[in-house]
Design a protein around this motif. Structure first.
Motif, PDB file in Angstrom:
ATOM      1  N   LEU A   9       0.822  -1.206   0.000  1.00  0.00           N
ATOM      2  CA  LEU A   9       0.000   0.000   0.000  1.00  0.00           C
ATOM      3  C   LEU A   9       0.859   1.260   0.000  1.00  0.00           C
ATOM      4  O   LEU A   9       0.608   2.197  -0.775  1.00  0.00           O
ATOM      5  CB  LEU A   9      -0.911   0.006   1.235  1.00  0.00           C
ATOM      6  CG  LEU A   9      -2.079  -0.974   1.236  1.00  0.00           C
ATOM      7  CD1 LEU A   9      -2.705  -1.047   2.621  1.00  0.00           C
ATOM      8  CD2 LEU A   9      -3.123  -0.581   0.198  1.00  0.00           C
ATOM      9  N   ALA A  10       1.873   1.284   0.860  1.00  0.00           N
ATOM     10  CA  ALA A  10       2.720   2.470   0.965  1.00  0.00           C
ATOM     11  C   ALA A  10       3.544   2.667  -0.303  1.00  0.00           C
ATOM     12  O   ALA A  10       3.695   3.794  -0.796  1.00  0.00           O
ATOM     13  CB  ALA A  10       3.634   2.358   2.182  1.00  0.00           C
ATOM     14  N   LEU A  11       4.074   1.573  -0.860  1.00  0.00           N
ATOM     15  CA  LEU A  11       4.885   1.697  -2.083  1.00  0.00           C
ATOM     16  C   LEU A  11       4.033   2.088  -3.280  1.00  0.00           C
ATOM     17  O   LEU A  11       4.511   2.791  -4.172  1.00  0.00           O
ATOM     18  CB  LEU A  11       5.630   0.392  -2.357  1.00  0.00           C
ATOM     19  CG  LEU A  11       6.809   0.084  -1.436  1.00  0.00           C
ATOM     20  CD1 LEU A  11       7.494  -1.213  -1.857  1.00  0.00           C
ATOM     21  CD2 LEU A  11       7.819   1.233  -1.426  1.00  0.00           C
ATOM     22  N   LEU A  12       2.787   1.631  -3.311  1.00  0.00           N
ATOM     23  CA  LEU A  12       1.891   2.062  -4.387  1.00  0.00           C
ATOM     24  C   LEU A  12       1.727   3.576  -4.349  1.00  0.00           C
ATOM     25  O   LEU A  12       1.777   4.248  -5.397  1.00  0.00           O
ATOM     26  CB  LEU A  12       0.530   1.379  -4.239  1.00  0.00           C
ATOM     27  CG  LEU A  12      -0.532   1.779  -5.274  1.00  0.00           C
ATOM     28  CD1 LEU A  12      -0.090   1.396  -6.680  1.00  0.00           C
ATOM     29  CD2 LEU A  12      -1.881   1.134  -4.931  1.00  0.00           C
ATOM     30  N   PHE A  13       1.527   4.109  -3.159  1.00  0.00           N
ATOM     31  CA  PHE A  13       1.431   5.565  -2.995  1.00  0.00           C
ATOM     32  C   PHE A  13       2.693   6.251  -3.500  1.00  0.00           C
ATOM     33  O   PHE A  13       2.637   7.241  -4.233  1.00  0.00           O
ATOM     34  CB  PHE A  13       1.202   5.880  -1.516  1.00  0.00           C
ATOM     35  CG  PHE A  13       1.000   7.335  -1.209  1.00  0.00           C
ATOM     36  CD1 PHE A  13      -0.260   7.905  -1.315  1.00  0.00           C
ATOM     37  CD2 PHE A  13       2.054   8.136  -0.810  1.00  0.00           C
ATOM     38  CE1 PHE A  13      -0.462   9.248  -1.035  1.00  0.00           C
ATOM     39  CE2 PHE A  13       1.865   9.479  -0.524  1.00  0.00           C
ATOM     40  CZ  PHE A  13       0.608  10.036  -0.629  1.00  0.00           C
ATOM     41  N   VAL A  14       3.864   5.717  -3.130  1.00  0.00           N
ATOM     42  CA  VAL A  14       5.146   6.314  -3.524  1.00  0.00           C
ATOM     43  C   VAL A  14       5.352   6.229  -5.032  1.00  0.00           C
ATOM     44  O   VAL A  14       5.716   7.215  -5.682  1.00  0.00           O
ATOM     45  CB  VAL A  14       6.308   5.619  -2.783  1.00  0.00           C
ATOM     46  CG1 VAL A  14       7.660   6.073  -3.345  1.00  0.00           C
ATOM     47  CG2 VAL A  14       6.238   5.901  -1.287  1.00  0.00           C
ATOM     48  N   VAL A  15       5.121   5.046  -5.605  1.00  0.00           N
ATOM     49  CA  VAL A  15       5.383   4.836  -7.035  1.00  0.00           C
ATOM     50  C   VAL A  15       4.465   5.692  -7.889  1.00  0.00           C
ATOM     51  O   VAL A  15       4.900   6.303  -8.887  1.00  0.00           O
ATOM     52  CB  VAL A  15       5.240   3.341  -7.394  1.00  0.00           C
ATOM     53  CG1 VAL A  15       5.251   3.138  -8.901  1.00  0.00           C
ATOM     54  CG2 VAL A  15       6.368   2.533  -6.746  1.00  0.00           C
TER      55      VAL A  15
END
Length: 225
Positions: free
Chosen positions: A65-71
Motif C-alpha cells: 500500500l505504501a509503495l503504491l502511494f510512492v510509485v
C-alpha cells in the motif's frame, strides 16, 4: 458536426471547476482522516486498530500500500507522463487530478492497513504524552499553514480550474514572503515528518508507514518535485 463539448465550452469549464472542488473536498477528507488514523483517535480505522494478521501478511499488505502511494507519486511527477496526460485532460486540471489520486491512495491505506502491534516505544508519563501530542498537532498546523504563503488554492488545483472557468490564461501563482520559508526549509514536508513520528506509542506498523513516507519526502525534496 460533433456533439461533444469542446474544452473551452461553458459546460466543460463549469464541469472542470466542479471537478476541482470535489478533488479539494476529498483532499480534506483524507487529511482529516489521517489526523485521526495516525494516533488512533476518532477515525473509523487507525494505524494500530483492528485485528492483527500474521506478520508476513501484514508486512506484505502495508509495504504494498505504501509503495503504491510512492510509485504513483513518482510516475505522476515525470514530464513524459504529464505530456501524455495533457492529451486526455486540460492542463488546468493536472493538479486537481494529482490531488484526487493522492487522496484516494491515502484513504486506501487507511482502510486496508494491517496493524503490526509490536512496540517500538511506549511513553506512559502523562506530561511527556501531552508534549508529544502537542508536537503532533503543531506538525499538522505547520504542514497546512505553510501551504498558504505559496498559494494554497494553486497547490491544490482550485485556482487553475477557476481560471479555466473564467476563460482566463493560466498564469503563475503569486506567492507571499513568509518567515516560515525564510527560516524553515520545506516547512510543509517538515510538518509531515513531525506528524509521522510524533506519537507516544510507536508500533512496528506505525514506524513502517512513517519510514516509507519519510523516504518519499526525502526523495521529493532531493528531486525538487
Amino acid at each position: 458536426m460533433s456533439a461533444n463539448p469542446q474544452v473551452g465550452s461553458f459546460t466543460v469549464r463549469n464541469a472542470s471547476f466542479a471537478y476541482a472542488q470535489i478533488c479539494y473536498v476529498l483532499h480534506w477528507c483524507a487529511f482529516i482522516y489521517a489526523m485521526g488514523f495516525l494516533i488512533d483517535f476518532v477515525a473509523p480505522t487507525g494505524v494500530d486498530s483492528g485485528l492483527p494478521a500474521s506478520l508476513g501478511y501484514s508486512i506484505t499488505i502495508d509495504v504494498s500500500l505504501a509503495l503504491l502511494f510512492v510509485v504513483v507519486h513518482w510516475i505522476m511527477a515525470q514530464q513524459r507522463f504529464k505530456d501524455a496526460w495533457f492529451r486526455l485532460i486540460p492542463a488546468a486540471l493536472e493538479r486537481s487530478t494529482y490531488v484526487l489520486v493522492s487522496s484516494v491512495l491515502l484513504i486506501s491505506i487507511f482502510l486496508m492497513w494491517a496493524p503490526i502491534p509490536m512496540v517500538v516505544w511506549d511513553v506512559q508519563q502523562q506530561g511527556a504524552r501531552v508534549l508529544i501530542f502537542s508536537i503532533y498537532w503543531l506538525g499538522w498546523l505547520l504542514a497546512i499553514g505553510a501551504t498558504f504563503p505559496i498559494n494554497h488554492w494553486d497547490l491544490f488545483g482550485v485556482r487553475q480550474a477557476y481560471l479555466l472557468l473564467e476563460n482566463l490564461p493560466q498564469t503563475e501563482a503569486e506567492t507571499a514572503d513568509s518567515l516560515l520559508y525564510r527560516y524553515i526549509p520545506h516547512p510543509i514536508f517538515v510538518g509531515y515528518v513531525v506528524v509521522f513520528w510524533s506519537t507516544p506509542h510507536m508500533s512496528v506498523g506505525h514506524a513502517l508507514l512513517s519510514a516509507i513516507m519519510t523516504a518519499l519526502v526525502i526523495v521529493v525534496v532531493w528531486g525538487g518535485h
